[in-house]
Write a protein that holds these residues in place. Structure first.
Motif, short mmCIF file in Angstrom:
data_model
loop_
_atom_site.label_atom_id
_atom_site.label_comp_id
_atom_site.label_asym_id
_atom_site.label_seq_id
_atom_site.Cartn_x
_atom_site.Cartn_y
_atom_site.Cartn_z
N ASP A 2 49.15 34.37 35.15
CA ASP A 2 48.59 35.05 33.85
C ASP A 2 47.71 36.36 33.90
O ASP A 2 47.30 36.66 32.98
CB ASP A 2 48.16 33.88 32.92
N SER A 3 47.62 36.26 35.16
CA SER A 3 46.38 37.49 35.19
C SER A 3 47.15 38.83 35.89
O SER A 3 46.29 39.72 36.17
CB SER A 3 45.32 37.29 36.21
N TRP A 4 48.38 38.73 36.27
CA TRP A 4 49.03 40.04 37.01
C TRP A 4 49.00 41.09 36.09
O TRP A 4 48.86 42.39 36.50
CB TRP A 4 50.52 39.48 37.03
N ASN A 5 49.04 41.09 34.80
CA ASN A 5 48.88 42.27 33.86
C ASN A 5 47.57 42.86 33.77
O ASN A 5 47.65 44.03 32.81
CB ASN A 5 49.83 41.78 32.39
N GLU A 6 46.72 42.35 34.18
CA GLU A 6 45.27 42.81 33.93
C GLU A 6 44.89 43.78 35.24
O GLU A 6 44.79 43.34 36.29
CB GLU A 6 44.41 41.78 33.98
N PRO A 7 44.86 45.16 34.84
CA PRO A 7 44.23 45.93 36.05
C PRO A 7 42.99 45.57 36.54
O PRO A 7 42.12 45.42 35.79
CB PRO A 7 44.41 47.44 35.20
N LYS A 8 42.62 45.44 37.86
CA LYS A 8 41.71 45.25 38.62
C LYS A 8 41.41 46.10 39.80
O LYS A 8 42.42 46.40 40.43
CB LYS A 8 41.64 43.74 38.88
N ARG A 9 40.20 46.20 40.14
CA ARG A 9 40.30 47.26 41.74
C ARG A 9 40.67 46.41 42.54
O ARG A 9 40.32 45.01 42.92
CB ARG A 9 38.71 47.38 41.78
N VAL A 10 41.04 47.19 43.53
CA VAL A 10 41.56 46.32 45.04
C VAL A 10 40.13 46.23 45.63
O VAL A 10 39.40 47.02 45.66
CB VAL A 10 42.41 47.30 45.61
N GLN B 16 36.97 59.05 41.91
CA GLN B 16 35.82 58.52 42.69
C GLN B 16 36.46 57.89 43.91
O GLN B 16 35.54 57.10 44.70
CB GLN B 16 34.98 57.49 42.05
N GLY B 17 37.77 57.96 44.08
CA GLY B 17 38.43 57.27 45.10
C GLY B 17 38.43 55.67 45.29
O GLY B 17 38.65 54.98 46.26
N GLN B 18 38.35 55.23 43.98
CA GLN B 18 38.60 53.87 43.88
C GLN B 18 40.29 53.37 43.41
O GLN B 18 40.83 54.40 43.06
CB GLN B 18 37.93 53.22 42.58
N LEU B 19 40.64 52.38 43.84
CA LEU B 19 41.98 52.04 43.61
C LEU B 19 42.22 50.56 42.81
O LEU B 19 41.52 49.89 42.97
CB LEU B 19 42.77 51.82 45.02
N TRP B 20 42.91 51.01 41.51
CA TRP B 20 43.17 49.74 40.59
C TRP B 20 44.72 49.37 40.90
O TRP B 20 45.59 50.16 41.12
CB TRP B 20 42.91 50.26 39.38
N ALA B 21 44.77 47.86 40.71
CA ALA B 21 46.26 47.50 40.84
C ALA B 21 46.64 46.50 39.71
O ALA B 21 45.68 45.79 39.20
CB ALA B 21 46.48 46.88 42.11
N TRP B 22 47.92 46.08 39.27
CA TRP B 22 48.29 45.38 38.32
C TRP B 22 49.78 44.95 38.46
O TRP B 22 50.60 46.10 38.91
CB TRP B 22 48.00 45.79 36.99
N GLY B 23 50.27 43.94 38.26
CA GLY B 23 51.57 43.64 38.35
C GLY B 23 51.91 42.36 39.22
O GLY B 23 50.98 41.62 39.54
N ARG B 24 52.98 42.27 39.73
CA ARG B 24 53.55 40.97 40.60
C ARG B 24 52.58 41.08 41.78
O ARG B 24 52.29 42.04 42.26
CB ARG B 24 54.87 41.21 41.21
N ASP B 25 52.12 39.84 42.16
CA ASP B 25 51.21 39.43 42.91
C ASP B 25 51.57 38.40 43.96
O ASP B 25 50.72 37.74 44.71
CB ASP B 25 49.58 39.26 42.46
N LEU B 26 52.86 37.91 43.90
CA LEU B 26 53.13 36.59 44.87
C LEU B 26 53.13 36.97 46.42
O LEU B 26 52.83 36.00 46.96
CB LEU B 26 54.86 36.45 44.47
N GLU B 27 53.08 38.28 46.63
CA GLU B 27 52.88 38.53 47.84
C GLU B 27 51.67 39.27 48.39
O GLU B 27 51.36 39.77 49.24
CB GLU B 27 53.97 39.55 48.40
N ALA B 28 50.64 39.06 47.32
CA ALA B 28 49.32 39.57 47.44
C ALA B 28 49.07 41.04 47.75
O ALA B 28 48.39 41.83 48.23
CB ALA B 28 48.72 39.05 48.85
N GLN B 29 50.10 41.75 46.88
CA GLN B 29 50.32 43.18 46.85
C GLN B 29 49.16 43.85 46.15
O GLN B 29 49.10 45.22 46.04
CB GLN B 29 51.60 43.76 46.72
N LEU B 30 48.51 43.07 45.29
CA LEU B 30 47.59 43.50 44.29
C LEU B 30 45.91 43.85 44.96
O LEU B 30 45.28 44.36 44.48
CB LEU B 30 47.42 42.67 43.30
N GLY B 31 46.11 43.23 46.32
CA GLY B 31 45.00 43.34 47.09
C GLY B 31 43.53 42.67 46.38
O GLY B 31 42.56 43.08 46.35
#
Length: 444
Positions: A107-115, A84-99
């Protein structure tokens, strides 16, 4: 070098296999991950693995939609695109790369969430480095987010942060099809074969997009003055001097055409930490070029001049990839069983833990051993390991096994490709690698 007709023909053969996978793919897919879990890039629940716990075998990533069509692995984080053209992200987010707006709690880095911020964009592909993420819309628009002091966002003079996806305005008139990201530099390929580069350009890792080419301060310091092993103080002084020089880093802040390739069609790109690989058509021939740092022989050429020069490759290249400091290519190689040659994997560069899948000499492009009879359709490199997907939808992996990054149930290194038998029988559609973790896309 091979003729362009051969390059295009072989690339089409690989594409046909990939398309066949896609046609056979059921409406439901799953993502599996394994390797280093320290940054949450595996996407596994805390209750199951514990944040920071490694996965030594492929483990299903929960909480993702059942229609993932592609995955990508940044150095420490992961991205997944849906049908559907959606993007999900998880992992390191110190630089806001998870959107997710501002950097999220660890403690939420490992949770896949929509950008967030891409609701009006139909995402068709995504890419990532250590500090930023990027997405391409179906209209060819390029969107980026994260933090980079080296200009990797490409959003303009001194723009070092974008906590939500922002369109790269300098490329608004282009239709982007692929992006490759190093640690601080970036390349973007257009539908009509043009190449743009931006970010940190020391060592000519972007080719000639400026009037001057210069060496990295850190690398030039270490290369030109080698202290004795007992001179720790002198070594530390050189590093500090190099770091001070990096306060005035050579940066291109917005995407610029790579001038070396004017009127030359580019067909594939890849970036390692500080080097680049560019597969293009030069004077009617398919040519693989390299540029950037060559400390570990990752450029694969005797010509040590700074800038874009041909890799010393005697095989016909079809696609390319890069690890931290090693390079990989799927090429047409001689075969007594296949007229015109068979597909094989060629590697060169850093080989400290056998990530090349073969022995010396490391700086010369040579074939990976142990894959006879297999047809590779994709290959990827991590920090010190490599992973390949074959036409049988089997996964082969080699190199450093630390933190379970080979998925074989142990920390043992593997000097040659070994079958990842825990997913044998699965329809593996994609296999990608971050620095120390891997993702598999599986058809259910």
């Amino acid at each position: 070098m091979p003729g362009v007709g051969s390059v295009v023909k072989n690339q089409r053969a690989v594409n046909a296999i990939v398309q066949r996978f896609q046609r056979c793919m059921s409406s439901r897919t799953a993502v599996m991950s394994f390797g280093d879990g320290n940054h949450g890039a595996l996407g596994l629940p805390t209750s199951l693995m514990g944040l920071g716990v490694d996965a030594y075998e492929p483990t299903r990533v929960p909480s993702l939609p059942p229609d993932i069509t592609s995955v990508t692995a940044g150095h420490y984080h992961s991205l997944a695109v849906t049908s559907q053209g959606q993007l999900w992200a998880w992992g390191r987010d110190l630089e806001a790369q998870l959107g997710r707006g501002l950097p999220s709690p660890r403690d939420s880095w490992n949770e896949p969430k929509r950008v967030t911020g891409l609701d009006q964009v139909n995402v068709c592909s995504a890419f990532a480095s250590g500090v930023i993420s990027a997405a391409i819309g179906d209209d060819g628009s390029l969107w980026v987010w994260g933090k980079s002091k080296r200009g990797q966002l490409g959003l303009g003079e001194r723009v070092m942060e974008a906590v939500v996806p922002s369109r790269v305005g300098a490329l608004a008139g282009e239709k982007i099809t692929k992006v490759a990201l190093g640690w601080g530099h970036a390349l973007a390929l257009t539908e009509d074969g043009k190449l743009f580069g931006w970010g940190y350009f020391a060592d000519g890792r972007l080719g000639s997009i400026t009037e001057s080419l210069e060496t990295s301060p850190l690398e030039s310091a270490s290369n030109n003055q080698e202290p004795s092993s007992s001179s720790l103080e002198a070594a530390e002084k050189l590093v500090l001097e190099g770091m001070a020089k990096e306060n005035n880093m050579p940066i291109v802040w917005e995407p610029s055409l790579v001038r070396d390739l004017h009127c030359i069609e580019v067909v594939d790109i890849a970036c390692g930490l500080d080097h680049s690989l560019i597969l293009c058509v030069v004077s009617g021939d398919g040519t693989l070029l390299s540029c950037g740092s060559n400390i570990y022989g990752q450029l694969g050429r005797e010509n040590q001049d700074i800038g874009l020069f041909p890799v010393d490759l005697s095989f016909r290249p079809m696609s390319i990839a890069a690890g931290l400091d090693h390079s990989l290519a799927i090429c047409q190689v001689p075969s007594s069983d296949v007229i015109g040659g068979a597909a094989g994997i060629i590697t060169w560069g850093w080989n400290q833990t056998s990530q090349l899948g073969r022995g010396e000499p490391e700086n010369i492009p040579l074939g990976v051993e142990g894959l006879e009879g297999e047809i590779p359709v994709s290959v990827a490199g991590g920090r010190v390991h490599s992973i390949a997907l074959t036409s049988k939808r089997e996964v082969w992996i080699w190199g450093c096994g630390k933190n379970g990054r080979l998925g074989l149930g142990s920390s043992c290194d593997e000097p040659e490709p070994i079958l990842l038998d825990s997913v044998e029988g699965c329809e593996v559609l994609q296999a990608v690698s971050g620095f120390d973790h891997n993702l598999l896309l599986i058809a259910e």
